[in-house]
Scaffold this active site. Structure first.
Site, mmCIF file in Angstrom:
data_model
loop_
_atom_site.group_PDB
_atom_site.id
_atom_site.type_symbol
_atom_site.label_atom_id
_atom_site.label_comp_id
_atom_site.label_asym_id
_atom_site.label_seq_id
_atom_site.Cartn_x
_atom_site.Cartn_y
_atom_site.Cartn_z
ATOM 1 N N TYR A 108 -5.747 6.754 -1.464
ATOM 2 C CA TYR A 108 -5.936 6.654 -2.922
ATOM 3 C C TYR A 108 -4.585 6.627 -3.649
ATOM 4 O O TYR A 108 -4.352 5.795 -4.532
ATOM 5 C CB TYR A 108 -6.772 7.846 -3.386
ATOM 6 C CG TYR A 108 -7.192 7.815 -4.838
ATOM 7 C CD1 TYR A 108 -8.168 6.927 -5.288
ATOM 8 C CD2 TYR A 108 -6.634 8.690 -5.765
ATOM 9 C CE1 TYR A 108 -8.562 6.917 -6.620
ATOM 10 C CE2 TYR A 108 -7.025 8.688 -7.095
ATOM 11 C CZ TYR A 108 -7.992 7.804 -7.515
ATOM 12 O OH TYR A 108 -8.380 7.788 -8.843
ATOM 13 N N LYS B 208 -3.116 3.570 -5.928
ATOM 14 C CA LYS B 208 -2.823 3.735 -7.361
ATOM 15 C C LYS B 208 -1.328 3.519 -7.654
ATOM 16 O O LYS B 208 -0.969 3.013 -8.723
ATOM 17 C CB LYS B 208 -3.298 5.108 -7.834
ATOM 18 C CG LYS B 208 -4.825 5.274 -7.792
ATOM 19 C CD LYS B 208 -5.534 4.261 -8.679
ATOM 20 C CE LYS B 208 -7.008 4.528 -8.807
ATOM 21 N NZ LYS B 208 -7.692 3.572 -9.701
#
Ligand code: NDP
Length: 247
Positions: A155, A159
């Site tokens: 993640y 991002k």
């Protein structure tokens, strides 16, 4: 001062729930025609049905990780509402695990949706924005992309990658009046974060300067600003919306 987006066409990926839904509602409330894209079209349709106002709204089905899905969905939006002026790349999810135990499919799935998904939509939509010499692209990243986090290697990488993509796109597209920015929310109360156990939630809340979790509406306000004329001289930036969690 009211923000007027009358006549603009906005496409919000992941607009059927949580932050994306609030963004779609806010843009629609400012007068934009809004397309809501999600894998579950029925859920997106429910959001469309609940919108009341003068603008048009449309639910489209696509998995942002699948190039052909995205091309077909953007085609439907253009046919029904017209060319996209405002693109919000919001679709995203987590599949957490410690790095040494993280499976390759879990790595790929998160990168494919959160990062490649934004590439897929932007590549299609930006062509028309360039031709029309106007566009606003807003990528929903996360403070985790700035700080990293245990158990979120996939993640955090997705991002952080989205921030790099934002800056590269901003440099490529600025001369055509297509502005690209990112918003990095902190801890927002949605389906994505509801699974967190109460002690962990309390420990996190204690670190937030304003003393509360964010709401989807807190993020939507920043999107509305970046989509408006008020932000005409802002591109390539990351706006952190986290109540003072990271500073
Ligand atoms: P939710 O889980 O509440 O909603 C996610 C939305 O994205 C749904 O509409 C979902 O619809 C859609 N979606 C997920 N995967 C895909 C896909 N492959 N293709 C198309 N649509 C997809 O998440 P949030 O509202 O909490 O998060 C929205 C964004 O904000 C994400 O990018 C997230 O990383 C980011 N964010 C969230 C934070 C938080 O605290 N909640 C903090 C920081 C960033 P469907 O399942 O039908 O496809």
């Amino acid at each position: 001062m009211t923000i007027d987006l009358a006549g603009k066409v906005a496409l919000v990926t992941g607009g059927s729930r949580g932050i994306g839904r609030a963004i779609a509602e806010r843009l629609y409330g400012a007068g934009a025609h809004v397309a809501i894209l999600a894998r579950d079209q029925a859920r997106a349709q429910e959001v469309v049905a609940a919108l009341t106002g003068h603008g048009q709204a449309l639910a489209v089905r696509a998995d942002v990780a699948v190039t052909q899905d995205v091309e077909a969905a953007v085609g439907q939006v253009e046919q029904a509402l017209g060319p996209v002026d405002i693109l919000v790349n919001n679709a995203g999810f987590t599949r957490d695990g410690l790095l040494v135990r993280m499976s390759e499919p879990d790595w790929d799935a998160v990168l494919d949706t959160n990062l490649k998904g934004a590439f897929n939509t932007t590549r299609v939509v930006a062509r028309t924005m360039i031709k029309r010499r106007w566009g606003r692209i807003i990528n929903i990243t996360s403070v985790i992309g700035l700080t990293g986090n245990r158990g979120q290697a996939n993640y955090a990488a997705s991002k952080a990658g989205l921030i790099g993509l934002t800056k590269a796109m901003a440099r490529e597209l600025a001369s055509r009046n297509v502005l690209v920015n990112a918003i990095a929310p902190g801890f927002i109360d949605t389906d994505l974060t509801r699974g967190l156990a109460e002690p962990a939630r309390k420990a996190l809340t204690d670190q937030i300067a304003v003393g509360r979790l964010g709401t989807p509406g807190d993020v939507a306000g920043a999107v509305l600003f970046l989509a408006s004329d008020l932000a005409d001289y802002i591109t390539g930036q990351v706006v952190v919306v986290d109540g003072g969690l990271v500073m």
